[in-house]
Motif scaffolding. Structure first.
Motif, short mmCIF file in Angstrom:
data_model
loop_
_atom_site.label_atom_id
_atom_site.label_comp_id
_atom_site.label_asym_id
_atom_site.label_seq_id
_atom_site.Cartn_x
_atom_site.Cartn_y
_atom_site.Cartn_z
N LEU A 1 0.82 -1.21 0.00
CA LEU A 1 0.00 0.00 0.00
C LEU A 1 0.85 1.26 0.00
CD1 LEU A 1 -2.90 -0.93 2.46
CD2 LEU A 1 -2.86 -1.06 -0.04
N TYR B 1 1.80 2.16 -3.39
CA TYR B 1 0.68 2.28 -4.32
C TYR B 1 0.86 3.40 -5.33
CZ TYR B 1 -4.17 2.46 -5.94
OH TYR B 1 -5.28 2.47 -6.73
N LEU C 1 -6.95 0.60 -8.18
CA LEU C 1 -7.90 -0.29 -7.53
C LEU C 1 -9.19 0.45 -7.21
CD1 LEU C 1 -5.48 -2.09 -5.04
CD2 LEU C 1 -6.21 -2.88 -7.29
N GLU C 2 -10.21 -0.31 -6.84
CA GLU C 2 -11.48 0.26 -6.41
C GLU C 2 -11.73 -0.11 -4.96
OE1 GLU C 2 -14.17 0.33 -10.49
OE2 GLU C 2 -14.51 -1.20 -8.95
N LEU C 3 -12.06 0.91 -4.16
CA LEU C 3 -12.42 0.64 -2.77
C LEU C 3 -13.80 0.02 -2.70
CD1 LEU C 3 -11.52 0.84 0.16
CD2 LEU C 3 -12.57 3.12 0.25
N THR C 4 -14.70 0.55 -3.49
CA THR C 4 -16.03 -0.03 -3.69
C THR C 4 -16.30 -0.01 -5.18
OG1 THR C 4 -17.16 2.10 -3.47
CG2 THR C 4 -16.81 0.82 -1.44
N LEU D 1 -16.07 3.73 -6.12
CA LEU D 1 -15.04 4.61 -5.57
C LEU D 1 -13.67 4.13 -6.03
CD1 LEU D 1 -14.45 7.04 -3.75
CD2 LEU D 1 -14.33 5.46 -1.80
N LEU E 1 -9.72 4.27 -6.74
CA LEU E 1 -8.58 4.92 -6.08
C LEU E 1 -7.57 5.34 -7.14
CD1 LEU E 1 -8.15 2.38 -3.13
CD2 LEU E 1 -9.42 4.54 -3.12
N ARG F 1 -6.60 10.34 -3.19
CA ARG F 1 -6.90 8.96 -2.81
C ARG F 1 -5.66 8.08 -2.86
NH1 ARG F 1 -12.55 8.30 -6.27
NH2 ARG F 1 -13.78 9.82 -5.05
N VAL G 1 -4.09 6.03 0.34
CA VAL G 1 -3.72 4.61 0.35
C VAL G 1 -2.28 4.45 0.83
CG1 VAL G 1 -3.34 2.59 -1.10
CG2 VAL G 1 -5.38 3.98 -1.42
N THR H 1 -2.17 4.94 4.52
CA THR H 1 -2.69 3.73 5.20
C THR H 1 -1.63 2.64 5.25
OG1 THR H 1 -4.93 4.26 4.44
CG2 THR H 1 -4.52 2.01 5.19
#
Length: 468
Positions: free
Chosen positions: A132, A135, A150-153, A156, A158, A163, A167, A170
């Motif tokens: 991460l 990323y 990538l997609e968080l949902t 959404l 990233l 964003r 990541v 995080t």
């Protein structure tokens, strides 16, 4: 704070200690997973406790589980530098009474979830956080649902700058958490190893006291058995012979009571005197054997002459016995150690000649220095049929079952001086018995010398026997 230490706190193992901790998490996973079968074995042993063989079965399970903890000590010492010396091992059938075995079982059970958690924190979580954190470097190489990253949902992605940075942040937090949790878990592993795997300061003392209590009981039991044997031999042997001798002499006296006994009375008296002489010789032989069984007089000259005399007694045209004695000049073991070594040699030679059908026996005696003591090492090798077994001492300290009665007696006699008996006797032979007897290296022990008048009496008796 150095750069390497700062990277360690950020979750990037830069120092050697941090890298070794990560390696320990990987290497310790397999020993940790063995805690699951260890828990199953302990449960089985607990269930078997309701049977007659319950304590013995539980002791064997604990001994096996304790053996598994040896696998934990290897990465602890090699990767974490945590040297945890193993406490003394009790007999496998007495492990249920050993606190170290229970502590080792507790460590084996606790290390299962702890090892899995430590592995997950140090490797997968750390690698996930590192991925991460990187990323912003690789998100453009991923395409998902028509956009990069990538997609968080499902709605959404990233792929925007804020964003992507979120990541990465995080990932940095995960690295820091993984580094901190890894250090705490590693410290917990060290603490548990010191508490559960190492021997307490008084553990060796308690084991030593227990061993001394057992050897004292063996010595008392052996002394009582020796006294009973002497009483039985005197009562059934020499005393009966001497009583018959007195009765025969009384009858001879009655036959010769007349001033001029008749030829028949004189012949009867001569016959009674001859019988009395035979009884006296038999009684003297039994007394001589009894004295030799208590303490062979030939040992007063030293162990080497005593073993040479023993060899000459047992050697025959069909049995050849070789004797090798290497004892340093001026270093003589104590009388008790020499006596035990003599009786051990006598019993082992007898077993090889009578029970193993040996044709060639080699007896060797030497000393070894094992500070702060010396060791008297007696080795008896024969080419017999083998198959001999040593008795196993039960957990309650009672006389050891199994094996021959002679080996059982040797085993108990050797333990009274903290000696050991090792027997290698596969079926078909050959058989090698090794006895190790420790003795202190103090000043030479004063030996009682035979009095001149006693020597003269013994020589006169021997000369009388030869002339007869």
């Amino acid at each position: 704070m150095t750069v390497a230490a700062a990277l360690d706190h950020l979750g990037l193992p830069a120092t050697r200690a941090a890298r070794r901790a990560v390696a320990y998490a990987a290497a310790g996973l397999i020993p940790a997973l063995l805690g699951a079968p260890a828990l199953v074995l302990l449960a089985v042993g607990a269930v078997l406790c309701v049977t007659r063989a319950g304590m013995s079965a539980l002791s064997l399970v604990l001994a096996g589980v304790r053996g598994l903890t040896a696998l934990h000590r290897v990465p602890l010492r090699g990767l974490l530098g945590e040297h945890v010396p193993a406490p003394p091992r009790p007999h496998p059938l007495r492990a249920a009474n050993d606190s170290a075995a229970w502590r080792a079982a507790a460590y084996a059970v606790i290390s299962a979830p702890l090892g899995v958690l430590l592995f997950a924190v140090q490797l997968p979580l750390r690698l996930y956080g590192l991925a991460l954190l990187a990323y912003p470097v690789w998100f453009r190489a991923v395409r998902q649902n028509g956009h990069r990253g990538l997609e968080l949902t499902g709605t959404l992605p990233l792929d925007s700058g804020p964003r992507v940075l979120a990541v990465a942040a995080t990932g940095l937090v995960l690295l820091v958490v993984a580094g901190w949790a890894g250090r705490q878990l590693t410290s917990l592993v060290r603490l548990l190893a010191r508490i559960l795997l190492a021997a307490p300061p008084n553990e060796g003392l308690a084991e030593r006291v227990h061993d001394l209590e057992e050897t004292r009981a063996l010595a008392v039991r052996d002394s009582a058995a020796t006294l009973r044997r002497i009483e039985r031999d005197l009562h059934d042997g020499a005393q009966a012979r001497l009583t018959a001798l007195a009765m025969a002499l009384t009858r001879a006296k009655d036959a010769l009571r007349a001033a001029e006994p008749s030829p028949a009375d004189a012949a009867k008296a001569r016959e009674l005197v001859e019988q009395s002489l035979g009884m006296a010789r038999t009684a003297l032989g039994e007394l001589r054997d009894l004295v030799r069984g208590i303490h062979p007089p030939v040992l007063d000259k030293g162990l080497a002459p005593a073993l040479a005399s023993l060899r000459s007694d047992i050697e025959s045209p069909s049995l050849r016995v070789e004797l090798w004695v290497e004892l340093p000049a001026g270093l003589r073991p104590p009388e008790a150690v020499e006596t035990i070594a003599y009786f051990c040699a006598a019993e082992l030679l007898t077993n090889a000649a009578r029970h193993a059908d040996a044709r060639h026996i080699v007896v060797s005696v030497r000393t070894e220095l094992q500070l702060p003591h010396h060791l008297l090492v007696l080795t008896v090798e024969d080419d017999g049929r083998g198959g001999a077994t040593l008795p196993l001492p039960p957990p309650d300290g009672s006389p050891a079952p199994g094996g021959s009665s002679g080996l059982r007696g040797l085993f108990e006699r050797i333990r009274t001086v903290d000696g050991t008996l090792f027997l290698d006797s596969p079926p078909g032979g050959p058989t090698t018995a090794t006895v190790r007897l420790p003795f202190a290296t103090a000043r030479p022990e004063a030996r009682p010398e035979a009095r001149p008048e006693a020597q003269s009496a013994a020589q006169s008796a021997a000369q009388g026997e030869k002339t007869r």
